[in-house]
Write a protein that holds these residues in place. Structure first.
Motif, short mmCIF file in Angstrom:
data_model
loop_
_atom_site.label_atom_id
_atom_site.label_comp_id
_atom_site.label_asym_id
_atom_site.label_seq_id
_atom_site.Cartn_x
_atom_site.Cartn_y
_atom_site.Cartn_z
N LYS A 140 91.92 106.32 22.42
CA LYS A 140 91.89 107.66 23.61
C LYS A 140 92.76 107.36 24.13
O LYS A 140 92.59 106.11 25.56
CB LYS A 140 90.92 109.00 24.14
CG LYS A 140 90.98 109.77 24.74
CD LYS A 140 90.17 110.04 25.01
CE LYS A 140 89.77 111.99 26.23
NZ LYS A 140 88.99 112.42 26.26
N ASP A 141 94.56 107.96 23.91
CA ASP A 141 95.41 107.78 25.48
C ASP A 141 95.51 109.00 26.19
O ASP A 141 95.73 109.77 25.73
CB ASP A 141 96.91 108.10 24.68
CG ASP A 141 97.82 107.54 25.14
OD1 ASP A 141 97.44 107.56 26.64
OD2 ASP A 141 98.72 106.95 24.75
N ILE A 142 95.16 108.48 27.74
CA ILE A 142 95.13 109.42 28.80
C ILE A 142 95.90 109.37 29.83
O ILE A 142 96.02 109.14 30.86
CB ILE A 142 93.49 108.70 29.94
CG1 ILE A 142 93.50 107.00 30.19
CG2 ILE A 142 92.56 109.15 28.73
CD1 ILE A 142 92.40 106.94 30.99
N LYS A 143 97.37 108.67 28.96
CA LYS A 143 97.99 108.38 29.88
C LYS A 143 98.82 109.86 30.68
O LYS A 143 98.90 109.88 31.63
CB LYS A 143 99.78 108.38 28.80
CG LYS A 143 100.85 108.01 29.76
CD LYS A 143 102.05 107.54 28.81
CE LYS A 143 103.81 107.27 29.43
NZ LYS A 143 104.70 107.17 28.75
N ASP A 144 98.71 111.01 29.63
CA ASP A 144 99.01 112.05 30.53
C ASP A 144 98.09 112.52 31.83
O ASP A 144 97.90 113.29 32.73
CB ASP A 144 98.82 113.27 29.27
CG ASP A 144 100.46 113.36 28.28
OD1 ASP A 144 100.80 112.13 28.52
OD2 ASP A 144 99.91 113.66 27.33
N ILE A 145 96.61 112.41 31.48
CA ILE A 145 95.66 112.76 32.42
C ILE A 145 95.88 112.08 33.72
O ILE A 145 96.26 111.98 34.94
CB ILE A 145 94.23 111.81 31.79
CG1 ILE A 145 93.70 112.46 30.97
CG2 ILE A 145 93.54 111.87 32.87
CD1 ILE A 145 92.53 112.58 30.36
N ASN A 146 96.25 110.20 33.15
CA ASN A 146 97.09 109.52 34.63
C ASN A 146 97.84 110.06 35.51
O ASN A 146 97.82 109.88 36.37
CB ASN A 146 96.81 107.85 34.42
CG ASN A 146 95.76 107.25 33.69
OD1 ASN A 146 94.72 107.71 33.61
ND2 ASN A 146 95.81 106.37 33.38
N GLU A 147 99.02 110.72 34.28
CA GLU A 147 99.81 111.04 35.77
C GLU A 147 100.27 112.23 36.32
O GLU A 147 100.56 112.91 37.24
CB GLU A 147 100.95 112.10 34.76
CG GLU A 147 101.55 110.12 33.58
CD GLU A 147 102.82 110.48 32.49
OE1 GLU A 147 102.97 112.13 32.11
OE2 GLU A 147 103.43 109.51 31.92
N LEU A 148 99.02 113.06 35.51
CA LEU A 148 98.18 114.60 36.24
C LEU A 148 97.92 114.34 37.36
O LEU A 148 97.65 114.53 38.57
CB LEU A 148 97.40 115.47 34.95
CG LEU A 148 96.76 116.10 35.88
CD1 LEU A 148 98.11 117.45 36.14
CD2 LEU A 148 96.59 116.79 34.53
N LYS A 149 96.54 112.95 36.97
CA LYS A 149 95.88 112.14 38.85
C LYS A 149 97.15 111.56 39.70
O LYS A 149 97.09 111.82 40.73
CB LYS A 149 95.14 111.42 38.33
CG LYS A 149 93.82 111.81 37.38
CD LYS A 149 93.27 110.50 37.43
CE LYS A 149 91.43 110.85 36.36
NZ LYS A 149 90.86 110.05 35.77
N GLU A 150 98.43 111.33 39.11
CA GLU A 150 98.80 110.33 40.25
C GLU A 150 100.04 111.55 41.03
O GLU A 150 100.44 111.80 42.38
CB GLU A 150 99.96 109.35 39.43
CG GLU A 150 99.86 108.58 39.35
CD GLU A 150 100.46 107.45 38.62
OE1 GLU A 150 101.65 108.17 37.93
OE2 GLU A 150 100.34 106.37 37.99
N LYS A 151 100.24 112.53 40.36
CA LYS A 151 101.04 114.02 40.63
C LYS A 151 100.14 114.79 41.22
O LYS A 151 100.40 114.92 42.51
CB LYS A 151 101.48 115.21 39.41
CG LYS A 151 102.32 114.69 39.03
CD LYS A 151 103.13 115.78 38.03
CE LYS A 151 103.95 115.20 36.95
NZ LYS A 151 103.53 116.23 35.37
#
Length: 213
Positions: A140-151
Motif C-alpha cells: 500500500k502506497d501512503i505517499k499521499d497520506i504522508n504529504e497530507l500529514k506534512e501539509k
C-alpha cells in the motif's frame, strides 16, 4: 438479438487484438442460424428447437470468451505480470505462484508480514491476507497520506505562530490600555486638585511677598 449483443461487445471492447477476432463468434452465429433453419425446414426429430437455440447461445458465448470479448477467470499469471499493483500470491509455504512484474521481495519480509504489517520505506507498507491455499501480499502506497500529514503539520505550525503573534498583540494592547487608564487617572486627579494647587501656590507667593516687606 444475439447479433446486436455481438456488436455491443465489439464496440465496448478496448483491445484491438480481440476485436480482430470478431469473425470467430460471427461465423459461429451464422453456423448456428443455418443449423437451426435446416432443422426447422426438414423438421428433424433428433433435436428440438429450444435445445438448438440453447446450444447456439452456449457456442456463441463460449467463442466470445475464447477470443477475449468477454472477460474470464483465466491467465492469472499474465494479468499479474501486466498489473501495475505491487502484489503477489503464494502457497502455504510462501512459494510465489503469481506475482506482478514490478514487485520483488525477500521471503523473510513475507514471513514478517504474516504477523504484522511491514514498513518497506517511508511511503510503502507490506500487508498480507490469508486466502484459500495460501496468502496474498500487497503493498500500500501512503505517499499521499504522508504529504497530507506534512501539509497539516505546516498548517499547525503556521497557526501556532499566528497564535503566538495574537498573544503578543493582546499583551501589547493590554499594556496600552493600562497606560491609557493610568494617564486618564492622572488627568482626573490633576483636574480634581487643580484649584487647590492654584490656591496653595497663591498662598506661597503671598507669604514670600510678606517676608520681603
Amino acid at each position: 438479438m444475439t447479433f446486436v449483443y455481438l456488436l455491443t461487445l465489439f464496440f465496448k471492447c478496448s483491445i484491438n487484438a480481440y476485436k480482430k477476432k470478431i469473425w470467430i463468434p460471427l461465423l459461429t452465429f451464422i453456423f448456428c442460424v443455418l443449423v437451426c433453419v435446416l432443422c426447422f425446414v426438414f423438421n428433424t426429430s433428433s433435436y428440438k428447437m429450444p435445445e438448438l437455440m440453447s446450444f447456439s447461445f452456449i457456442l456463441i458465448f463460449e467463442s466470445c470468451i475464447r477470443i477475449g470479448l468477454i472477460s474470464s477467470n483465466e491467465n492469472y499469471d499474465y494479468y499479474f505480470k501486466k498489473s501495475y499493483t505491487s502484489s503477489l500470491i503464494t502457497d502455504k509455504n510462501l512459494n510465489i505462484i503469481h506475482s506482478s512484474a514490478s514487485f520483488s521481495i525477500e521471503k523473510d519480509l513475507l514471513c514478517k508480514a504474516l504477523k504484522n504489517k511491514v514498513f518497506l520505506n517511508k511511503n510503502k507498507i507490506l500487508f498480507s491476507k490469508p486466502i484459500s491455499g495460501g496468502f496474498v501480499f500487497y503493498v500500500k502506497d501512503i505517499k499521499d497520506i504522508n504529504e497530507l500529514k506534512e501539509k497539516l503539520l505546516d498548517i499547525k505550525k503556521t497557526l501556532n505562530d499566528e497564535k503566538e503573534l495574537l498573544l503578543y498583540e493582546n499583551e501589547i494592547k493590554e499594556k496600552e490600555a493600562d497606560v491609557k487608564q493610568k494617564n486618564h487617572l492622572y488627568d482626573s486627579i490633576n483636574e480634581a486638585i487643580k484649584n487647590e494647587l492654584f490656591q496653595a501656590k497663591k498662598c506661597i507667593n503671598d507669604i514670600k511677598e510678606n517676608k520681603l516687606d
